[in-house]
Design a protein around this motif. Structure first.
Motif, PDB file in Angstrom:
ATOM      1  N   TRP A 180       0.619  -1.158   0.002  1.00  0.00           N
ATOM      2  CA  TRP A 180       0.073   0.093  -0.084  1.00  0.00           C
ATOM      3  C   TRP A 180       0.906   1.220   0.156  1.00  0.00           C
ATOM      4  O   TRP A 180       0.335   2.470  -0.100  1.00  0.00           O
ATOM      5  CB  TRP A 180      -0.822  -0.086   1.294  1.00  0.00           C
ATOM      6  N   ASP A 181       2.112   1.286   0.233  1.00  0.00           N
ATOM      7  CA  ASP A 181       2.802   2.231   0.313  1.00  0.00           C
ATOM      8  C   ASP A 181       3.225   2.750  -1.149  1.00  0.00           C
ATOM      9  O   ASP A 181       3.591   3.850  -1.477  1.00  0.00           O
ATOM     10  CB  ASP A 181       4.214   2.076   1.175  1.00  0.00           C
ATOM     11  N   ARG A 182       2.991   1.708  -2.036  1.00  0.00           N
ATOM     12  CA  ARG A 182       3.331   2.032  -3.401  1.00  0.00           C
ATOM     13  C   ARG A 182       1.985   2.032  -4.299  1.00  0.00           C
ATOM     14  O   ARG A 182       2.160   2.865  -5.244  1.00  0.00           O
ATOM     15  CB  ARG A 182       3.996   0.744  -4.099  1.00  0.00           C
ATOM     16  N   THR A 183       0.967   1.590  -3.746  1.00  0.00           N
ATOM     17  CA  THR A 183      -0.340   1.911  -4.558  1.00  0.00           C
ATOM     18  C   THR A 183      -1.560   1.317  -3.689  1.00  0.00           C
ATOM     19  O   THR A 183      -1.355   0.150  -3.089  1.00  0.00           O
ATOM     20  CB  THR A 183      -0.616   1.340  -5.838  1.00  0.00           C
ATOM     21  N   THR A 184      -2.468   2.087  -3.703  1.00  0.00           N
ATOM     22  CA  THR A 184      -3.817   1.607  -3.022  1.00  0.00           C
ATOM     23  C   THR A 184      -4.856   1.375  -3.974  1.00  0.00           C
ATOM     24  O   THR A 184      -6.118   0.966  -3.649  1.00  0.00           O
ATOM     25  CB  THR A 184      -4.252   2.493  -1.990  1.00  0.00           C
ATOM     26  N   ALA A 269     -15.872  -7.129   0.144  1.00  0.00           N
ATOM     27  CA  ALA A 269     -15.249  -6.322   1.184  1.00  0.00           C
ATOM     28  C   ALA A 269     -13.697  -6.700   1.035  1.00  0.00           C
ATOM     29  O   ALA A 269     -13.054  -5.997   1.339  1.00  0.00           O
ATOM     30  CB  ALA A 269     -15.796  -6.140   2.598  1.00  0.00           C
ATOM     31  N   LEU A 270     -13.457  -8.096   1.149  1.00  0.00           N
ATOM     32  CA  LEU A 270     -12.295  -8.572   1.018  1.00  0.00           C
ATOM     33  C   LEU A 270     -11.426  -8.123  -0.028  1.00  0.00           C
ATOM     34  O   LEU A 270     -10.210  -7.902   0.070  1.00  0.00           O
ATOM     35  CB  LEU A 270     -12.035 -10.057   1.007  1.00  0.00           C
ATOM     36  N   ALA A 271     -12.263  -7.844  -1.000  1.00  0.00           N
ATOM     37  CA  ALA A 271     -11.109  -7.524  -2.331  1.00  0.00           C
ATOM     38  C   ALA A 271     -11.383  -5.836  -2.220  1.00  0.00           C
ATOM     39  O   ALA A 271     -10.048  -5.418  -2.728  1.00  0.00           O
ATOM     40  CB  ALA A 271     -12.187  -7.923  -3.656  1.00  0.00           C
ATOM     41  N   GLY A 272     -12.136  -5.155  -2.026  1.00  0.00           N
ATOM     42  CA  GLY A 272     -12.106  -3.868  -2.185  1.00  0.00           C
ATOM     43  C   GLY A 272     -12.837  -2.898  -1.298  1.00  0.00           C
ATOM     44  O   GLY A 272     -13.494  -1.933  -1.568  1.00  0.00           O
ATOM     45  N   ALA A 274     -13.354  -0.023   1.628  1.00  0.00           N
ATOM     46  CA  ALA A 274     -12.618   1.103   1.611  1.00  0.00           C
ATOM     47  C   ALA A 274     -11.414   1.050   2.817  1.00  0.00           C
ATOM     48  O   ALA A 274     -11.663   0.641   3.849  1.00  0.00           O
ATOM     49  CB  ALA A 274     -13.628   2.296   2.153  1.00  0.00           C
ATOM     50  N   GLY A 275     -10.276   1.712   2.501  1.00  0.00           N
ATOM     51  CA  GLY A 275      -9.278   1.675   3.468  1.00  0.00           C
ATOM     52  C   GLY A 275      -9.002   2.937   4.228  1.00  0.00           C
ATOM     53  O   GLY A 275      -9.476   4.252   3.376  1.00  0.00           O
ATOM     54  N   ASP A 276      -8.344   2.935   5.170  1.00  0.00           N
ATOM     55  CA  ASP A 276      -8.136   4.258   5.923  1.00  0.00           C
ATOM     56  C   ASP A 276      -9.097   5.005   6.250  1.00  0.00           C
ATOM     57  O   ASP A 276      -9.192   6.443   5.955  1.00  0.00           O
ATOM     58  CB  ASP A 276      -7.223   4.817   5.027  1.00  0.00           C
ATOM     59  N   ASN A 277     -10.393   4.442   6.223  1.00  0.00           N
ATOM     60  CA  ASN A 277     -11.851   5.371   6.652  1.00  0.00           C
ATOM     61  C   ASN A 277     -12.251   5.181   8.150  1.00  0.00           C
ATOM     62  O   ASN A 277     -12.991   5.454   8.463  1.00  0.00           O
ATOM     63  CB  ASN A 277     -12.883   4.741   5.714  1.00  0.00           C
ATOM     64  N   CYS A 285      -7.665  -3.902  -2.352  1.00  0.00           N
ATOM     65  CA  CYS A 285      -7.498  -2.869  -3.191  1.00  0.00           C
ATOM     66  C   CYS A 285      -8.338  -1.862  -2.750  1.00  0.00           C
ATOM     67  O   CYS A 285      -9.589  -1.785  -2.680  1.00  0.00           O
ATOM     68  CB  CYS A 285      -7.763  -3.212  -4.670  1.00  0.00           C
ATOM     69  N   TRP A 286      -7.811  -0.628  -2.178  1.00  0.00           N
ATOM     70  CA  TRP A 286      -8.828   0.299  -1.467  1.00  0.00           C
ATOM     71  C   TRP A 286      -9.645   1.064  -2.317  1.00  0.00           C
ATOM     72  O   TRP A 286     -10.755   1.536  -2.018  1.00  0.00           O
ATOM     73  CB  TRP A 286      -7.902   1.320  -0.763  1.00  0.00           C
TER      74      TRP A 286
END
Length: 844
Positions: A180-184, A269-272, A274-277, A285-286
Motif C-alpha cells: 500500500w506504500d506503492r499503490t492503493t 469487502a475482502l477485495a475492495g 474502503a481503506g483508511d476510513n 485494493c482500497w
C-alpha cells in the motif's frame, strides 16, 4: 468500455500452450484471417462459440452430468441461436415460451412444460433449424462453507497473533502494508463479484460500488442499449431487476440448506473495502469499483448456470477488468465454457475458488475450474501458519496459487455496520481478485496475461505448498504476496518489445484494384517484453521503402505477442486498393500508427522482393465521324460539315490501351459550347478488351442552333465508365461555321448546275454520293489512329484531323440566281461551309 476504465490499451491477451510449471497457458502471436470486405485481423470473435467435448451431443452431456449428481431446473432450457433473433419456430414446436435474451447475445432462456422430460426437450431443440446448442439450467453450489469466529485481519499483517486459539506464523500474510506504500488502487478499475449480491450501503462499501455512467436511472429506458433498463449500480439476474440487494435473501433454501446471505458482501469487502476510513477493514485494493452482480433469486437463493453465464456476459460487456467467481457445477456446461473463453478474448483476469472438498483436482474434474481458459487463476485456501486448509481443494496443475482464506474478517450483510469471520476458498479468491486490480493500478499498460504472470510468479514460496514435498500442493508452490507481485509487475512493465517482419510473399504478382490477394509473412517479437495491441498494416509502395504514408490495402489490430514469439502468418483476402496501374511493391508493417515504443523500429517492416503489377484498363476515343445526311436522327445536307440548324450523329471508336479488360463500358456526351445542344447523351459500348478497339454501333447526337451567328470551336466532352465503376475522359473539338462571307459572295453563291462549271459539280456529287452510301464507321487500326498517325477519322468521307477542305454542295445549294448568272465554279466552290477537326486528348 463503460464507467471507470483506466486504460483500454492495456487489454492484451493471446492464447498459448500449457506451461509445465504453472499449469496455465502462455500467450503466443495470433494473427487471424482478414475479412473479405475490409480485411481486419482478429484474435478471435467476441461471440465465438467454444467447442463442446468431442463427440458429445447436448443429450450426451445431459446424461453425463446426471451421472455426477448434477441437478437442473425442470422445464428451463438455454438456447444459442445461429444468428440474432430467437428461434421461435423451434419454440412453438416444443411448447416453450421465451423468457428473456441474455444481454445482446443470441442466447435465449426458454420456459418449457415441466411435464416433458428434459432429455426429450433437448433432443427436440437440437434437431431444430437455427439452433447451435441447447442445455438445461444446472443448479450450482457455493464453493465454501463460511463460519463465524474472531475479528483479526491477520491476512494483511501476521505478527503471530492468535487466531481461533492458534498463534500464527509471522510473515505468513499478504505483506499488504508495504504494497500500500506503492499503490492503493484506482477507482477506474472494475472488479465484478458474480455472487449473491453486495450490500452497497454497508459503511465499508459505500462509495466502492461500480456506477454505470452510461445509464440515466430516471426514465425507465435502456439508455446504453445493453439490454438492461436502469442498471445504474449492477443487476439482479435472479429477480430480473436493477436492485441487486442481498438483504431480502432467505436464511435457508427450499431444501433446508443454508443460503449464506453474506457470501457476496463478504467477498466484495475482502477485495475492495474502503481503506483508511476508520471503520471495519481494508480491502486488498482500497480504491476500486465493485460491480454488484446478484444471481440468486430472493425466493429460493438457488442460482443456476444460466444466471451465472448471464452475469459474466454483463461484466464483460460493461467494462469489468476482473471476474471473481465462487461456485461449482457437477458437470460440463457449454454456455459457461463460452463465457470464460469470451472473458479471455476481452482481456479480463478471471479468479475462481478451488473449492472446499479436500480434493486433488488433477484427479477429479470440477467445473468451472477445468474449463480451458487462459487468463484464469484458481485459488486454494491457507491458514495463519501458511498451511493448506484441510478442506481446500488442491492440484499440481489445476490449482495455481494459495491465498489466506481461513478465519478472515470481513463485512456482513445483516446491517450497515455488521462484520463477521468466515473461512473458505471463496474468501481466498477475492484477495487475488483485488490483487489483480492493485497490479493494474500500478502498471496500467500490462496485459491480462502479464497481470496473471505477476501474481503467480510473484508468489512467496511456501515449502508446505511445494509439489516436490507435498501432494496437497499448488502449481506455483506459493502463496499470494502483494509486494512480490508488484516487483514482478514492475519488471514486466520495463521489458521492451521489438516487433520484426522478416519476409513477405504474395499469392500472385498481379491483380486489378479490388481483387483479393493472400499475403504470407514471417514475423515475431525479438524483444525482452511482450507487445501489447499493435497494428498489422499491408501497404503498397512505389519505391520499396514502406512508410505509413504509402497507400494501405488492409489492416487490423493484433492482441499481442510475447517476447520471443514468432511464426509464419498470412493475411487472406486483402483487397488491392484503388491504385493507378503500374508496378508496386507490397509490404507489411507490424506496428504502423500504433503507440508502441520498441528497442528497434527499423526492422518492423518488410516487403515482397518481386514487383506487383496493378492491372488497369485505359480507354480513349481513337476514331470518329459525323453524319448529317438525313439518315437516322440526323438532319442536314450530307456534306459532312457541321452547320447551323443541323442535327448531327456522332460515331466513335474506343480503344483500350491498358492491361485489363473493361466490361460494360458506356459512353456519355456533354458540351458547354454555345449554340450546341446534346440530343443523345449516352450509348452502350460493351466490353473493350485489353489492347483492343471497339466500334460503337449506335451514334451519339447533337444539334446546332439554326440561329447560330458566330463561327466557333465546339468542345465535345466524352466520358466513359465501366461496370467496375472506373471512369475516363476524352474530348474532341469540332469547328462549326455559321456565317457565309457576304463580301466575297454577295447574295449567296451563284452556280449554274451542270452548265457553267459542270465538271466540278459532277465530281463533288460523286464524292458526296460515295459518302452517303457508307455512313457507318469502320474499326480504326492501331497505328493509323490520331494517337499514332495524325489521329484521323477512319470513316469514309470524314475530314482528317487538323486539315480543312471544301465541303461538297448539291445543285440546289448552288443554283444560279438572277444576280449571279455565269458564276465562276472555282469561286463558287469557296462558299461551302468548312469543317475543321482537332481530336486532341484533354484528360486521361
Amino acid at each position: 468500455m463503460r464507467a471507470r476504465r483506466l486504460d483500454p490499451e492495456r487489454r492484451s491477451v493471446g492464447p498459448g500452450v500449457n506451461g509445465s510449471r504453472t499449469g496455465r497457458r502462455s500467450p503466443w502471436l495470433l494473427v487471424a484471417v482478414v475479412g473479405l470486405a475490409v480485411g481486419p485481423l482478429v484474435a478471435c470473435s467476441s461471440t465465438a462459440v467454444a467447442a463442446p467435448p468431442e463427440g458429445r451431443t447436448p443429450v450426451d452431456l445431459y446424461r453425463a452430468n446426471l451421472r455426477t449428481g448434477a441437478m437442473h431446473l425442470p422445464g428451463e432450457v438455454l438456447v444459442r441461436a445461429v444468428g440474432h433473433g430467437p428461434p421461435d419456430g423451434a419454440a412453438s414446436q416444443t411448447g416453450c415460451t421465451l423468457d428473456r435474451q441474455l444481454g445482446n447475445r443470441p442466447i435465449y432462456l426458454y420456459r418449457c412444460p415441466v411435464t416433458v422430460p428434459m432429455e426429450r426437450l433437448l433432443a427436440a431443440w437440437q434437431s431444430m433449424d437455427g439452433v447451435v446448442w441447447v442445455e438445461p439450467s444446472w443448479l450450482e453450489e457455493l464453493a465454501a462453507t463460511p463460519d463465524d469466529l474472531g475479528p483479526e485481519q491477520w491476512h494483511h499483517a501476521n505478527t503471530g497473533q492468535v487466531i481461533d486459539g492458534v498463534a500464527g506464523t509471522p510473515g505468513a500474510d499478504l505483506d499488504s502494508e508495504a504494497a500500500w506504500d506503492r499503490t492503493t488502487g484506482h477507482t477506474s478499475l472494475v472488479v465484478a463479484v458474480v455472487d449473491n449480491g453486495i450490500r452497497s450501503d454497508h459503511e465499508d462499501l459505500v462509495g466502492q460500488i461500480w456506477i454505470n455512467d452510461d445509464e440515466d436511472c430516471s426514465g425507465g429506458v435502456d439508455d446504453d442499449a445493453n439490454g438492461y433498463v436502469d442498471d445504474c449500480a449492477g443487476w439482479d439476474f435472479g429477480d430480473v431487476d436493477n436492485d441487486p440487494d442481498p438483504t431480502a435473501l432467505p436464511d435457508t433454501k427450499p431444501d433446508g440448506s443454508t443460503c449464506f446471505r453474506k457470501h457476496g458482501t463478504f467477498m466484495a469487502a475482502l477485495a475492495g473495502a474502503a481503506g483508511d476510513n476508520g471503520v471495519g477493514l481494508a480491502g486488498v485494493c482500497w480504491d476500486v469499483a465493485l460491480m454488484n452482480l446478484k444471481k440468486h433469486p430472493d425466493a429460493t437463493c438457488e442460482s443456476t448456470s444460466s444466471l451465472s453465464v448471464e452475469a459474466m456476459y454483463y461484466a464483460i460487456d460493461n467494462g469489468a477488468d476482473v471476474l471473481v467467481l465462487s461456485f461449482k457445477t457437477k458437470g460440463h456446461v457449454q454456455s459457461m465454457q463460452e463465457a470464460l473463453a469470451e472473458a479471455d478474448t476481452a482481456g479480463l483476469v478471471t479468479v475462481m475458488s478451488a473449492g472446499n472438498s479436500g480434493l486433488d483436482l488433477d484427479a477429479t474434474t470440477v467445473y468451472p475450474v477445468h474449463y480451458d481458459f487462459i487468463n484464469g487463476i484458481v485459488v486454494a485456501n491457507t491458514n495463519n501458519l501458511d498451511e493448506l486448509k484441510s478442506s481446500s481443494n488442491y492440484g499440481e496443475t489445476s490449482v495455481h496459487i494459495a491465498a489466506p482464506g481461513t478465519d478472515l474478517y470481513s463485512a456482513d450483510v445483516d446491517s450497515t455496520s455488521d462484520y463477521a469471520v468466515a473461512s473458505g476458498t471463496s474468501y481466498a479468491a477475492p484477495l487475488v481478485g483485488g490483487a489483480a486490480a492493485l497490479a493494474w493500478a500500478a502498471y496500467p499498460t500490462l496485459s491480462a496475461t502479464e497481470v496473471v504472470e505477476a501474481i503467480l510468479d510473484g508468489a512467496e514460496y511456501v515449502a508446505a505448498l511445494d509439489c516436490g514435498s507435498s501432494s496437497a500442493c499448488v502449481s506455483t508452490s506459493g502463496r499470494l504476496d502483494l509486494v512480490g507481485m508488484l516487483d514482478l509487475a514492475e519488471e514486466i512493465d520495463g521489458r521492451m518489445p521489438d516487433l520484426v517482419v522478416s519476409s513477405v510473399e504474395l499469392s500472385s504478382q498481379s491483380g486489378a484494384p479490388g481483387d483479393l490477394v493472400r499475403i504470407d509473412y514471417t514475423g515475431g517479437n525479438d524483444g525482452t517484453g511482450s507487445a501489447g495491441p499493435f497494428r498489422v498494416s499491408v501497404r503498397f509502395s512505389e519505391d520499396a521503402t514502406l512508410t505509413a504514408d504509402d497507400p494501405e490495402a488492409c489492416h487490423a489490430g493484433s492482441t499481442g505477442v510475447e517476447a520471443g514469439g514468432s511464426g509464419r502468418f498470412f493475411v487472406d483476402s486483402c483487397p488491392i486498393p484503388g491504385l493507378a496501374g503500374g508496378t508496386w511493391t507490397v509490404g507489411v508493417l507490424m506496428d504502423s500508427e500504433e503507440a508502441i515504443d520498441e528497442l528497434d523500429e527499423t526492422n518492423n517492416a518488410a516487403w515482397d522482393p518481386d514487383p506487383f503489377t496493378v492491372l488497369e484498363p485505359a480507354l480513349e476515343v481513337v476514331g470518329w465521324t459525323v453524319v448529317d445526311d438525313g439518315t437516322g436522327d440526323s438532319v442536314g445536307d450530307g456534306d459532312g460539315v457541321v452547320e447551323a440548324g443541323e442535327a448531327v450523329e456522332l460515331y466513335v471508336n474506343v480503344a483500350n490501351t491498358g492491361n485489363l479488360d473493361a466490361e460494360g463500358v458506356s459512353l456519355h456526351l456533354s458540351t458547354t459550347a454555345t449554340d450546341i445542344a446534346v440530343s443523345r447523351d449516352q450509348v452502350a459500348v460493351g466490353d473493350v478488351l485489353a489492347g483492343g478497339i471497339a466500334t460503337v454501333a449506335q451514334p451519339l447526337g447533337f444539334v446546332v442552333s439554326s440561329t447560330c451567328a458566330v463561327d466557333q470551336t465546339a468542345v465535345l466532352d466524352l466520358d466513359l465508365d465501366d461496370d467496375a465503376g472506373r471512369t475516363w475522359q476524352d474530348v474532341i473539338d469540332v469547328e462549326v461555321v455559321c456565317v457565309v462571307d457576304e463580301d466575297e459572295h454577295p447574295g449567296g453563291c451563284g452556280c449554274s448546275g451542270v452548265g457553267v462549271g459542270g465538271p466540278w459539280l459532277v465530281l463533288l456529287a460523286v464524292l458526296g454520293a460515295r459518302r452517303r452510301r457508307d455512313p457507318a464507321p469502320t474499326p480504326a487500326v492501331r497505328g493509323e489512329t490520331a494517337k499514332h498517325a495524325g489521329r484521323h477519322s477512319t470513316f469514309p468521307g470524314a475530314a482528317t484531323g487538323g486539315t480543312e477542305r471544301p465541303a461538297a454542295r448539291d445543285s440546289t445549294q448552288c443554283a444560279p440566281s438572277s444576280t449571279q448568272e455565269g458564276a465562276d465554279p472555282l469561286r463558287c466552290s469557296k462558299c461551302g461551309r468548312v469543317l475543321r477537326v482537332h481530336a486532341v486528348v484533354r484528360g486521361a
